[in-house]
Write an enzyme that holds these catalytic residues in place. Sequence first.
Site, PDB file in Angstrom:
ATOM      1  N   LYS A  96      39.313  33.318  51.384  1.00  0.00           N
ATOM      2  CA  LYS A  96      39.215  34.246  52.518  1.00  0.00           C
ATOM      3  C   LYS A  96      39.900  35.557  52.103  1.00  0.00           C
ATOM      4  O   LYS A  96      41.119  35.688  52.140  1.00  0.00           O
ATOM      5  CB  LYS A  96      39.886  33.656  53.756  1.00  0.00           C
ATOM      6  CG  LYS A  96      39.690  34.486  55.012  1.00  0.00           C
ATOM      7  CD  LYS A  96      40.284  33.765  56.227  1.00  0.00           C
ATOM      8  CE  LYS A  96      40.031  34.575  57.487  1.00  0.00           C
ATOM      9  NZ  LYS A  96      40.690  35.883  57.477  1.00  0.00           N
ATOM     10  N   LYS A 113      44.277  29.125  57.417  1.00  0.00           N
ATOM     11  CA  LYS A 113      45.130  30.277  57.136  1.00  0.00           C
ATOM     12  C   LYS A 113      46.384  29.823  56.395  1.00  0.00           C
ATOM     13  O   LYS A 113      47.083  28.901  56.835  1.00  0.00           O
ATOM     14  CB  LYS A 113      45.526  30.991  58.433  1.00  0.00           C
ATOM     15  CG  LYS A 113      44.364  31.574  59.211  1.00  0.00           C
ATOM     16  CD  LYS A 113      43.630  32.659  58.458  1.00  0.00           C
ATOM     17  CE  LYS A 113      44.425  33.945  58.384  1.00  0.00           C
ATOM     18  NZ  LYS A 113      44.480  34.708  59.635  1.00  0.00           N
ATOM     19  N   CYS A 151      69.502  68.658  41.167  1.00  0.00           N
ATOM     20  CA  CYS A 151      69.594  67.200  41.290  1.00  0.00           C
ATOM     21  C   CYS A 151      68.781  66.577  40.156  1.00  0.00           C
ATOM     22  O   CYS A 151      67.550  66.752  40.090  1.00  0.00           O
ATOM     23  CB  CYS A 151      69.069  66.756  42.656  1.00  0.00           C
ATOM     24  SG  CYS A 151      69.181  64.987  42.980  1.00  0.00           S
TER      25      CYS A 151
END
Length: 668
Positions: free
Chosen positions: A115, A312, A430
């Site tokens: 799935k 599932k 920086c």
Amino acid sequence: MTTENILKKINQLRSELEAHNYKYYVLSSPEISDFDFDMKLKELEKLEDEHPEFQDPNSPTQRVGSDINQEFSQVKHRYPMLSLSNSYSTGELQEFDARIRRTIGEAFDYVCELKFDGASISLLYENGQLVRAVTRGDGEKGDDVTSNARTIRSIPLTLKGDSYPETFEIRGEVLLPFQVFAELNKAREEAGEQLYANPRNTASGSLKMQNSAEVAKRKLDAYFYYVLGENLSEDGHYETIQQAGEWGFKVSAHTKKCRNIDEVIDYISYWDTARFDLPVATDGIVIKVNSRRLQNNLGFTAKSPRWAIAYKFTAEQVATKLESVSYQVGRTGAVTPVANLSPVLLAGTTVKRASLHNADIIEKLDLHFNDVVFVEKGGEIIPKIVGVDESARQPEAEKIQFIRQCPECDTELVRNEGEAAHYCPNETGCAPQIKGKIEHFISRKAMDIDGLGQETIDLLFSQGLIHNIADLYLLKAEQLTVLERMGEKSAERILKSLEQSKGIPFERVLFALGIRFVGETVAKKLANKLVDIDTIANASYEELIDIDEIGGRIAESIRQYFDKEENRRLVEALKAQGLQFKLHESSLEGRSTRLEGLSIVISGTFEKHSRDELKKMIEQHGGKNVGSISKSTSYLLGGSNVGPSKMQKVEKLGIPVISEDEFLAMIG
């Protein structure tokens, strides 16, 4: 060449390109190089441009998409796209099996399929040609996304062989592979933009983008699993899907026919862990009765087929200890918090870190030092903290507060209104920002400097040889050859590539500067509209937002960049080294202001020029392309087959409609 020979050559190139496309994107076994493929595609594009009478919407040249915005029309599904009933245990599967057996009363097979977790799509084919692509929508009707679907390389535009039905639909899932998803998020992180949450949502959003040329860049994939039609030759669902693979569709090699529910459960057990080795997201297994005859006998409920069910997977979740939070600074100054965890095994890999994204996430989770946290893999790819075991929290545990100063340079952080991220504003002092900007500048899509990489940039920066991108062009061979792991040949390659980069066109140089929110597409828009860097640098906010697809956030970022004196000095230094800061003369030929101040919507199909060509002409003569009709629209440039909704809106607002010939007369 005669007309007959030209058409023969066009058909030959189309056939070759589709065959190579199938071998590359479906079979993963390319036979020619990308360069050779591109050369054949360019040859076909040239022939089609010179002979518009042979245009075909399913030509391989249409896979690049169009950059004209579109409005999706709603299409009713011939067969409703129903959802599946879900199950979460083997017990529920056995109950499903018992119901089927009571109803059928004869031997049958199941089919098990992965799935896929993406965006559902239904394709209609007639006589072997893609006719329409529609999203699931509400199951009864969906959006017509045909132009976007044509850009997906694993969707065949013309079918192989001749065994397919005259008319049929095929359904599948549009996906974003994990690797592509990671690349997209990396680019967004570098641009200081919010990261996409997971591959599924990103695939779904990509499929619904208004600009099919942008969809093409997303590198979407598609797997197919269900054929519908009146004249299918096979009774078996499994057998029909195997046929679909022969027709040119990408079907999963892992689909399996099972004789009983025990074999189904074995299949599920295997993929519960093996799914983590797949290149795309899956969230379960679909189980179907194989025979279409038996499927018809079983029928449907109001919401789902009785002959299919989804199992599932439960998202794997583990508990581990939050040891500390560190902070990373990107090239745009965005500061990203990272959770450092006690190592724990999750979905087949050892997880030590998880992104916390921003201060709001930390606050929402109410994180404290040494908390026991629950970790999942979002979309099966990115580890994320989903909760805290508050019962295990120590009474004296200190709450985690987002830092106030940059971890690299101690500059006070800022957070702009409406944005989730904190930023370090010290972009010229920086170190991670400086090195990040240099790495972006030399990247393949920007200046494409050969021989330089992250390690070399770190070395050059630490040795004080470079402080910004302009310093790269001051490097000397004697400075490079004495560096660790740097010989004469390596130094020569770097210097040669730097010299060659001075010919890189203006739009790529503009992108390479690393202005926040100015990606490849925006850089092209700016360059084509404003022509040179000085005009862009001095453009007002109002002038910028008047450019097609330049919104307030982008315009503000451009203004902030050029309002800083150090950035203007940097551009001047790059100019002095000979980089291209103006559109090439060939791009300026034929420009005029004939359409200045006019907003034009393009709709329909045209005889003499493609829509992309017409759009370029509008921009070339100072006009603005817009995607939808409004009161401020000046003209509708209409071809044949203009949508009825557009025509109704035009008539209601009293907007003039001009033909292709009238438009060409306007621009002379």
